[in-house]
Design an enzyme around this catalytic site. Structure first.
Site, PDB file in Angstrom:
ATOM      1  N   ARG A  10      17.172  39.234   1.710  1.00 14.95           N
ATOM      2  CA  ARG A  10      17.890  40.496   1.604  1.00 14.95           C
ATOM      3  C   ARG A  10      19.372  40.270   1.370  1.00 14.95           C
ATOM      4  O   ARG A  10      19.971  39.359   1.919  1.00 14.95           O
ATOM      5  CB  ARG A  10      17.720  41.302   2.912  1.00 14.95           C
ATOM      6  CG  ARG A  10      16.363  41.940   3.084  1.00 14.95           C
ATOM      7  CD  ARG A  10      16.102  43.019   2.053  1.00 14.95           C
ATOM      8  NE  ARG A  10      17.124  44.055   2.031  1.00 14.95           N
ATOM      9  CZ  ARG A  10      17.118  45.138   2.795  1.00 14.95           C
ATOM     10  NH1 ARG A  10      16.121  45.327   3.638  1.00 14.95           N
ATOM     11  NH2 ARG A  10      18.096  46.025   2.732  1.00 14.95           N
ATOM     12  N   TYR A  88       6.390  39.602   0.445  1.00 15.97           N
ATOM     13  CA  TYR A  88       7.095  39.795   1.707  1.00 15.97           C
ATOM     14  C   TYR A  88       6.141  40.164   2.846  1.00 15.97           C
ATOM     15  O   TYR A  88       6.042  39.473   3.849  1.00 15.97           O
ATOM     16  CB  TYR A  88       8.198  40.842   1.536  1.00 15.97           C
ATOM     17  CG  TYR A  88       9.003  41.036   2.797  1.00 15.97           C
ATOM     18  CD1 TYR A  88       9.740  39.970   3.326  1.00 15.97           C
ATOM     19  CD2 TYR A  88       9.008  42.244   3.479  1.00 15.97           C
ATOM     20  CE1 TYR A  88      10.455  40.114   4.496  1.00 15.97           C
ATOM     21  CE2 TYR A  88       9.727  42.394   4.653  1.00 15.97           C
ATOM     22  CZ  TYR A  88      10.441  41.332   5.156  1.00 15.97           C
ATOM     23  OH  TYR A  88      11.141  41.470   6.330  1.00 15.97           O
ATOM     24  N   ASP A 142      16.107  30.943   5.217  1.00 13.75           N
ATOM     25  CA  ASP A 142      14.928  31.429   5.913  1.00 13.75           C
ATOM     26  C   ASP A 142      13.580  31.280   5.210  1.00 13.75           C
ATOM     27  O   ASP A 142      13.475  30.866   4.071  1.00 13.75           O
ATOM     28  CB  ASP A 142      15.153  32.865   6.354  1.00 13.75           C
ATOM     29  CG  ASP A 142      14.642  33.068   7.779  1.00 13.75           C
ATOM     30  OD1 ASP A 142      14.107  32.105   8.341  1.00 13.75           O
ATOM     31  OD2 ASP A 142      14.763  34.173   8.315  1.00 13.75           O
ATOM     32  N   VAL A 387      20.114  38.565  20.610  1.00 17.57           N
ATOM     33  CA  VAL A 387      20.349  39.621  21.598  1.00 17.57           C
ATOM     34  C   VAL A 387      20.870  39.000  22.901  1.00 17.57           C
ATOM     35  O   VAL A 387      21.807  39.518  23.520  1.00 17.57           O
ATOM     36  CB  VAL A 387      19.051  40.431  21.829  1.00 17.57           C
ATOM     37  CG1 VAL A 387      19.164  41.307  23.061  1.00 17.57           C
ATOM     38  CG2 VAL A 387      18.741  41.282  20.603  1.00 17.57           C
ATOM     39  N   LYS A 389      22.622  36.358  23.331  1.00 12.61           N
ATOM     40  CA  LYS A 389      24.033  35.968  23.210  1.00 12.61           C
ATOM     41  C   LYS A 389      24.937  37.206  23.192  1.00 12.61           C
ATOM     42  O   LYS A 389      26.043  37.193  23.734  1.00 12.61           O
ATOM     43  CB  LYS A 389      24.232  35.151  21.932  1.00 12.61           C
ATOM     44  CG  LYS A 389      23.555  33.790  21.986  1.00 12.61           C
ATOM     45  CD  LYS A 389      23.930  32.919  20.800  1.00 12.61           C
ATOM     46  CE  LYS A 389      23.373  31.517  20.992  1.00 12.61           C
ATOM     47  NZ  LYS A 389      23.735  30.607  19.916  1.00 12.61           N
ATOM     48  N   ASP A 508      15.281 -10.737  -3.701  1.00 12.04           N
ATOM     49  CA  ASP A 508      14.350 -10.453  -2.605  1.00 12.04           C
ATOM     50  C   ASP A 508      13.027 -10.012  -3.246  1.00 12.04           C
ATOM     51  O   ASP A 508      12.998  -9.614  -4.419  1.00 12.04           O
ATOM     52  CB  ASP A 508      14.955  -9.349  -1.724  1.00 12.04           C
ATOM     53  CG  ASP A 508      13.940  -8.745  -0.784  1.00 12.04           C
ATOM     54  OD1 ASP A 508      13.291  -9.513  -0.068  1.00 12.04           O
ATOM     55  OD2 ASP A 508      13.796  -7.508  -0.783  1.00 12.04           O
TER      56      ASP A 508
HETATM   57  C1  GDG Z   1      15.416  36.207  13.511  1.00 11.68           C
HETATM   58  C2  GDG Z   1      14.685  35.249  14.449  1.00 11.68           C
HETATM   59  C3  GDG Z   1      16.894  34.449  15.269  1.00 11.68           C
HETATM   60  C4  GDG Z   1      18.514  44.978  17.345  1.00 11.68           C
HETATM   61  N1  GDG Z   1      18.333  46.285  17.564  1.00 11.68           N
HETATM   62  C5  GDG Z   1      19.390  46.932  17.071  1.00 11.68           C
HETATM   63  C6  GDG Z   1      20.254  46.010  16.530  1.00 11.68           C
HETATM   64  N2  GDG Z   1      19.687  44.804  16.696  1.00 11.68           N
HETATM   65  C7  GDG Z   1      20.262  43.540  16.263  1.00 11.68           C
HETATM   66  C8  GDG Z   1      20.697  42.713  17.451  1.00 11.68           C
HETATM   67  C9  GDG Z   1      20.610  41.305  16.907  1.00 11.68           C
HETATM   68  C10 GDG Z   1      19.515  41.398  15.848  1.00 11.68           C
HETATM   69  O1  GDG Z   1      19.301  42.770  15.592  1.00 11.68           O
HETATM   70  C11 GDG Z   1      18.186  40.796  16.338  1.00 11.68           C
HETATM   71  O2  GDG Z   1      18.313  39.427  16.291  1.00 11.68           O
HETATM   72  P1  GDG Z   1      17.358  38.424  17.077  1.00 11.68           P
HETATM   73  O3  GDG Z   1      17.917  37.062  16.979  1.00 11.68           O
HETATM   74  O4  GDG Z   1      17.278  38.862  18.502  1.00 11.68           O
HETATM   75  O5  GDG Z   1      15.898  38.560  16.442  1.00 11.68           O
HETATM   76  P2  GDG Z   1      15.207  38.636  14.955  1.00 11.68           P
HETATM   77  O6  GDG Z   1      15.491  39.906  14.290  1.00 11.68           O
HETATM   78  O7  GDG Z   1      13.759  38.379  15.195  1.00 11.68           O
HETATM   79  O8  GDG Z   1      15.838  37.460  14.085  1.00 11.68           O
HETATM   80  C12 GDG Z   1      15.527  35.008  15.672  1.00 11.68           C
HETATM   81  C13 GDG Z   1      17.530  35.319  14.200  1.00 11.68           C
HETATM   82  O9  GDG Z   1      16.640  35.536  13.110  1.00 11.68           O
HETATM   83  C14 GDG Z   1      18.816  34.674  13.669  1.00 11.68           C
HETATM   84  O10 GDG Z   1      18.592  33.420  13.141  1.00 11.68           O
HETATM   85  O11 GDG Z   1      17.721  34.456  16.401  1.00 11.68           O
HETATM   86  O12 GDG Z   1      14.888  34.100  16.524  1.00 11.68           O
HETATM   87  O13 GDG Z   1      13.423  35.789  14.839  1.00 11.68           O
HETATM   88  O14 GDG Z   1      21.810  40.926  16.280  1.00 11.68           O
HETATM   89  O15 GDG Z   1      21.989  43.104  17.807  1.00 11.68           O
HETATM   90  N3  GDG Z   1      21.416  46.338  15.968  1.00 11.68           N
HETATM   91  C15 GDG Z   1      21.749  47.654  15.944  1.00 11.68           C
HETATM   92  N4  GDG Z   1      20.921  48.601  16.440  1.00 11.68           N
HETATM   93  C16 GDG Z   1      19.748  48.283  16.996  1.00 11.68           C
HETATM   94  O16 GDG Z   1      19.024  49.187  17.429  1.00 11.68           O
HETATM   95  N5  GDG Z   1      22.919  48.013  15.414  1.00 11.68           N
END
Ligand code: GDG
Length: 737
Positions: A10, A88, A142, A387, A389, A508
């Site tokens: 994306r 996808y 990715d 999340v 972090k 060699d």
């Molecule tokens: C993949 C990998 C890896 C969530 N809800 C809302 C919202 N979010 C944002 C969070 C966070 C992101 O989405 C989710 O990131 P994660 O890392 O927790 O999980 P995945 O989406 O599965 O991401 C994962 C990541 O890639 C990065 O490499 O960590 O393991 O699976 O940033 O804040 N943001 C808003 N509203 C929401 O309701 N604005």
């Protein structure tokens, strides 16, 4: 560095239509934030799908979308509805995603999905190839684009390619299930640097490379013909400051200006200031362990009635992939569980689980982070989990407790959190209690340490480190090119050779004149090599010596009737043409009865390995053993031998899939120099491939032409990539009489 381009499924914008006009909204995710800083700094492009299917738009609208994106440095790859479905939703989300998250039972093995994956990856690669110029850097992201690195590299080898996997790389036992495993790995190996969130994923990847392709791997370097590929761990960070600043701002916002969410949360506390909030935020995905978490929370309320009415779980579940059956089932399961907990323990003033099935604006997200006492993050598998972090970054007063699953990559950076196994509901229940009862000063102590770490390694640092590693790998490749015998360099060497009256050439054998085979006895010289040696030794000016670690019996047999000198066992024995074998040092083999049983025990314990006995050395070969076991045993053997060899003046040599114990002080360099004594050669050349040849490179006179076969770091002045390149070069020399 030239330009750096980003390629991801994306683009960092979503498209909406305002009065029929397309508009762009920047994405807020961590990837978009981190990469924005990178591709703009390096004036590259971002190549990706804009998120709207090409056949649901008129050509005119598509052109308008492209024009808007172009202004932002973005280049669209257009995908049709059918492609989105098969590529996808199909291969990415129904094959790779479940498999890489260890949900093998959910994996679809449809050949059509795979075909679509190949085609769409090719589309991304082609678009990238249109945009990039020689010498540019490309960073591919990715699991959707695992084939793109190789697709680019095969067309433009001088592009430096980085690849980062955002999800886990599973253990080989899981990865091997996939019918297209070889193709995926080959695709990734087109990159020069392959990054993972954690060392575990890196290890799994390297193990698959080793087992499926048998490439040589030293530490985190994969050696493939003329390239070195680095694999490394780069735990992705967040835009820490953004969360910290937002939390500070929220804290300072006057009551009446607060958002509805904020006011609702405050109302909750107003009823009873001792009330507590537990938070969980994730995409509604089966990898996130949501039902387990709910069951644990239900158990907690069941077993701790004193907390009923006092603690609420706020669960934000972001809709995700809702046209996939497993996601629909999950949603029903989650909603049933929420209903049953609320039905059992709720009342008119108290809702145990506040469940939101939607996304929230960033501001609300930070409000949740800053107002909840506990973050309960329990994925059954998660590449990293940002999340967790973000919660830490938003805790400006340093209170708050993190309960984190040991299956999330982020756990490696959260030693101060309460770590749980997401399949152990009993443990999770206890963790909830521990978190709710943790004294404030302990909370602060733990939170402060996590904050320090996560603030330091933020998303900008992460991106910078990755680009730094790309530069490093680029330098390694360049160093190789700097030493490579190019046609021009080759010509100067040949000129020198031609002018010389007496030429000493040390060659060699294994890995230099011929490739490796599982059985070391199988690589006797082929007809082409024999002819080459004969042509090279036709001129009386050429004094050719085969200098090898092999035993004298084998070499004499193989080079019977050829005009070459032989130095064997790394320099113990010399046989000049027409003479008998001569011992170059006072080597002794009285140590053998002591060391042999040690090596034999490794043969017994490592199926496929065997012992080779030479006159003055013992060699344990593990090329035919299972790769990882072989490496592990080799390490054990070295450790065990280290103590023994000191007492016997022995040396341990590590060759290519061998561990060799030999009499000390004997090496190819010393042997070659003693051979050269009184010879007055005015052209000296030494060619070899492994570290035993480094003695030769180091000890030959400075004027010698030293040539390393392969791309590893070396003391030699020049490099040639392969055995074929060595033979071709010797052929050229043989033509100059
Ligand atoms: C993949 C990998 C890896 C969530 N809800 C809302 C919202 N979010 C944002 C969070 C966070 C992101 O989405 C989710 O990131 P994660 O890392 O927790 O999980 P995945 O989406 O599965 O991401 C994962 C990541 O890639 C990065 O490499 O960590 O393991 O699976 O940033 O804040 N943001 C808003 N509203 C929401 O309701 N604005």
């Amino acid at each position: 560095m030239k330009k750096l381009h980003i390629v991801s499924n994306r683009l960092p914008f979503s498209i909406s239509f305002d009065d029929g006009n397309p508009t762009l909204t920047p994405s807020v995710g961590g990837l978009a934030t981190g990469m924005n800083s990178v591709y703009k700094d390096f004036s590259g492009n971002w190549i990706g799908w804009p998120g709207v299917a090409s056949d649901s738009q008129s050509p005119a609208d598509l052109a308008r979308i492209d024009a808007l994106l172009e202004k932002e440095g973005c280049v669209s790859v257009h995908l049709s509805n059918h492609e989105v479905e098969e590529f996808y939703e199909g291969f990415c989300n129904n094959t790779i995603w479940p498999l890489f998250h260890y949900f093998a039972q959910y994996v679809d093995f449809h050949a059509e999905f795979w075909d679509a994956y190949v085609e769409v990856n090719q589309k991304f690669a082609d678009k990238t190839l249109e945009v990039i110029e020689d010498g540019d850097y490309v960073w591919v992201h990715d699991y959707q684009l695992m084939l793109v690195p190789e697709m680019i590299k095969s067309k433009k080898p001088n592009i430096t390619i980085g690849y980062f996997l955002h999800i886990p790389f599973p253990s080989y036992e899981v990865f091997r299930i996939l019918p297209w495993r070889d193709e995926l790995l080959k695709g990734l190996l087109g990159a020069d640097l392959i990054g993972f969130h954690t060392y575990d994923y890196e290890r799994h990847f390297l193990s698959s490379v080793r087992r499926l392709f048998g490439y040589e791997i030293t530490f985190n370097e994969i050696h493939i013909d003329d390239r070195i590929i680095l694999a490394d761990a780069f735990p992705m960070g967040i835009d820490y400051k953004k969360f910290d600043d937002a939390a500070i701002k929220i804290n300072q916002t006057p009551l009446k200006e607060r958002s509805e969410v904020h006011r609702e949360l405050e109302k909750y506390f107003l009823m009873d200031p001792d009330r507590k909030l537990v938070l969980s935020i994730d995409r509604l995905d089966y990898s996130k362990g949501i039902p387990n978490r709910l069951r644990a929370f239900g158990r907690f309320l069941e077993n701790h009635p004193e907390y009923r009415g006092k603690v609420t779980l706020i669960m934000l579940s972001v809709p995700s992939r809702n046209n996939v059956i497993h996601y629909q089932r999950l949603r029903s399961e989650v909603e049933e569980l929420v209903g049953s907990i609320n039905g059992l323990y709720g009342n008119i003033n108290y809702t145990p689980v506040w469940y939101f099935y939607r996304t929230m604006p960033f501001q609300n997200l930070v409000e949740l982070y800053s107002m909840c006492d506990v973050a309960l993050i329990t994925p059954v598998r998660d590449g990293m989990n940002l999340v967790a972090k973000e919660y830490v970054a938003s805790r400006i007063n340093q209170t708050g407790v993190m309960v984190i699953s040991e299956m999330a990559g982020v756990v490696k950076e959260m030693g101060e959190a309460i770590v749980i196994n997401p399949n152990d509901e009993n443990q999770m229940e206890k963790a909830i209690l521990q978190a709710l009862e943790m004294p404030l000063d302990e909370q602060k102590k733990r939170m402060a340490t996590m904050q320090k770490r996560i603030r330091r390694y933020d998303v900008f640092k992460w991106a910078k480190e990755f680009v730094g590693a790309l530069n490093r790998v680029n330098k390694i490749q360049k160093d190789f090119l700097a030493k490579k015998i190019t046609p021009e360099v080759g010509k100067t060497i040949i000129d020198k050779f031609e002018k010389a009256g007496k030429r000493a050439i040390f060659l060699d054998y294994d890995g230099t004149l011929t490739g490796f085979k599982a059985d070391p006895q199988e690589v006797q010289p082929d007809a082409e090599l024999k002819k080459l040696i004969d042509e090279l030794t036709e001129s009386e000016k050429n004094i050719v010596t085969i200098i090898s670690g092999r035993d004298k019996e084998t070499l004499s047999k193989w080079f019977e009737g050829h005009n070459v000198n032989l130095i064997c066992e790394h320099g113990v024995w010399l046989r000049r043409i027409g003479e008998d074998w001569n011992m170059l040092t006072n080597a002794s083999n009285s140590w053998m009865p002591t060391i042999r049983p040690v090596l034999e025990s490794y043969v017994d314990r490592t199926p496929g390995s065997f012992l080779e006995e030479k006159n003055y050395s013992l060699v344990w070969h593990f090329r035919r053993a299972e790769a990882e076991l072989g490496e592990l045993r080799a390490k054990e053997l070295r450790d065990e031998l280290t103590e023994l060899v000191a007492n016997h003046n022995l040396e341990i040599m590590e060759g290519n899939k061998v561990v060799e114990v030999k009499t000390g002080g004997v090496n190819k360099g010393a042997a070659a120099n003693s051979f050269l004594l009184n010879m007055n050669a005015d052209f000296i050349m030494g060619v070899g491939d492994d570290w035993t040849d480094e003695f030769l490179f180091k000890e030959l006179p400075e004027t010698a032409i030293t040539v390393k076969v392969g791309i590893k770091h070396t003391n030699a002045a020049y490099k040639l990539e392969t055995v074929e390149a060595v033979r071709a070069f010797l052929k050229k020399l043989s033509k100059k009489k």
